[in-house]
Design an enzyme around this catalytic site. Structure first.
Site, PDB file in Angstrom:
ATOM      1  N   HIS A  16       2.198  32.570 -39.025  1.00 54.92           N
ATOM      2  CA  HIS A  16       0.761  32.352 -38.832  1.00 54.92           C
ATOM      3  C   HIS A  16       0.532  30.912 -38.377  1.00 54.92           C
ATOM      4  O   HIS A  16       0.112  30.037 -39.137  1.00 54.92           O
ATOM      5  CB  HIS A  16       0.006  32.636 -40.126  1.00 54.92           C
ATOM      6  CG  HIS A  16       0.091  34.047 -40.578  1.00 54.92           C
ATOM      7  ND1 HIS A  16       1.233  34.596 -41.140  1.00 54.92           N
ATOM      8  CD2 HIS A  16      -0.828  35.063 -40.541  1.00 54.92           C
ATOM      9  CE1 HIS A  16       1.009  35.863 -41.436  1.00 54.92           C
ATOM     10  NE2 HIS A  16      -0.226  36.168 -41.082  1.00 54.92           N
ATOM     11  N   SER A  35       2.967  39.727 -39.637  1.00 51.69           N
ATOM     12  CA  SER A  35       2.122  39.708 -40.821  1.00 51.69           C
ATOM     13  C   SER A  35       2.259  41.052 -41.549  1.00 51.69           C
ATOM     14  O   SER A  35       3.364  41.427 -41.930  1.00 51.69           O
ATOM     15  CB  SER A  35       0.669  39.393 -40.442  1.00 51.69           C
ATOM     16  OG  SER A  35      -0.095  39.082 -41.577  1.00 51.69           O
ATOM     17  N   GLU A  60       8.138  33.977 -43.810  1.00 48.69           N
ATOM     18  CA  GLU A  60       6.975  33.131 -43.512  1.00 48.69           C
ATOM     19  C   GLU A  60       5.804  33.675 -44.319  1.00 48.69           C
ATOM     20  O   GLU A  60       5.850  34.804 -44.799  1.00 48.69           O
ATOM     21  CB  GLU A  60       6.653  33.148 -42.019  1.00 48.69           C
ATOM     22  CG  GLU A  60       6.287  34.512 -41.431  1.00 48.69           C
ATOM     23  CD  GLU A  60       4.834  34.917 -41.646  1.00 48.69           C
ATOM     24  OE1 GLU A  60       3.953  34.032 -41.732  1.00 48.69           O
ATOM     25  OE2 GLU A  60       4.566  36.125 -41.748  1.00 48.69           O
TER      26      GLU A  60
END
Length: 344
Positions: free
Chosen positions: A317, A140, A243
């Site tokens: 995620h 992330s 992502e």
């Protein structure tokens, strides 16, 4: 427990930025160093370089690691809160630098993303990272630090932390646990194919054939934000992995278009499209046209790119979150729909 050392910041932000610019002026090396991978008995340091962390999650994470035979260090100011950050930029950068400078520490585990890594990057001792390469695990917002690690010539590991199962009461999924251990531990060594049963994710593909190259990327929001900075990713002859989470299709469109306009899609060897949740919350859907939902937008950019592309791969995620080595060599096979990690 490591107690906070209240040392004044003796280098000004201007000097730090100048040092970073000089460090990042050289092209990213094509062959990066794999840090020493981990074995039970090693010492790991937990860090909070981005958003505030939950004490209960962190302590469960610590317990799980210790039960596997590792020793754990963390600073007593890890749980500081400053707005939407885990303490000040100086605190978080000092923690990161300490982890890489400490000769007792073998690996560094980021306990949460959120936001904040880009703010502290000018204060990171990247030369220290280059001279003392260590394994860094996170994802992330940690994508920014992975980009810095790769710029320093070190392979870095995109994978889960406490908030994505490793610190939950239930623990991670079997798939997530299997491939974080396979990626970061020293034994067994050598290349391996990630086995993805359909119960984990139905992987699809665009294009044909195989491609081998450095794996680069991570969270799309961070990658696009790093364009125009010294930490922008080098995609030439690379395998791009992206992502994201809670982003409307038009935002994904804009971020991928930014990469395209920057030439980052021009010389790719292959692509891995991880998980993109469609449960975005910031805007309502602007159209019901399937060409412009998340899948349709990604198809527009990658279906006819002329390279092998894996689609809906379990990275990001998502409860099934495969750990992969950013900066390390991988092989993408569009026909078999597989990812092979070419670990030494």
């Amino acid at each position: 427990m490591i107690h906070r050392v209240k040392t004044p910041l003796v280098v000004s932000m201007a000097v730090a930025v100048t040092a970073v610019s000089a460090f990042c002026s050289a092209a990213e090396p094509q062959k990066l160093v794999w840090p020493k991978r981990l074995s039970p008995g090693d010492t790991l340091m937990l860090i909070a370089p981005a958003g505030p962390v939950e004490r209960d999650q962190v302590m469960r994470f610590k317990d799980h690691i210790e039960q596997r035979g590792y020793k754990v260090k963390l600073r007593d100011d890890m749980f500081d809160v400053e707005g939407y950050l885990a303490g000040s930029d100086q605190r978080r950068a000092e923690e990161f630098n300490e982890a890489f400078a400490d000769p007792e520490v073998d690996g560094v585990l980021a306990v949460r993303g959120g936001y904040g890594c880009m703010r502290m990057m000018p204060l990171v001792d990247w030369e220290g990272v280059r001279k003392s390469p260590k394994l860094l695990l996170g994802f992330s917002d940690i994508t920014a630090l992975h980009a810095g690690m790769n710029k320093a010539g070190v392979v870095s590991f995109h994978g889960p932390g406490p908030a994505s199962g490793l610190g939950s009461k239930e623990g991670p999924t079997d798939f997530t646990a299997k491939y974080v251990v396979r990626a970061v531990e020293a034994s067994p060594a050598g290349p391996y194919v990630v086995e993805v049963p359909e119960s984990v994710s139905k992987v699809e593909s665009f294009g044909k054939g195989k491609a081998t190259g450095r794996l680069v990327g991570g969270n799309l929001s961070l990658i696009s934000a790093l364009e125009g900075t010294p930490y922008a990713i080098d995609t030439k002859d690379a395998i791009l992995m992206i992502e994201d989470v809670n982003e409307a299709p038009y935002r994904i469109d804009r971020m991928v278009q930014q990469l395209k306009l920057a030439g980052k899609l021009d010389h790719l060897k292959g692509v891995v499209l991880g998980k993109f949740t469609e449960d975005f919350v910031r805007e309502d859907k602007l159209t019901d046209d399937k060409r412009f939902d998340t899948t349709g937008v990604l198809r527009q950019y990658f279906e006819n790119l002329g390279v092998p592309v894996l689609v809906n791969y379990p990275i990001g995620h998502f409860p099934q979150n495969c750990t992969v080595p950013l900066g390390g060599e991988v092989e993408v096979d569009a026909d078999a729909k597989t990812l092979r990690i070419l670990a030494p």
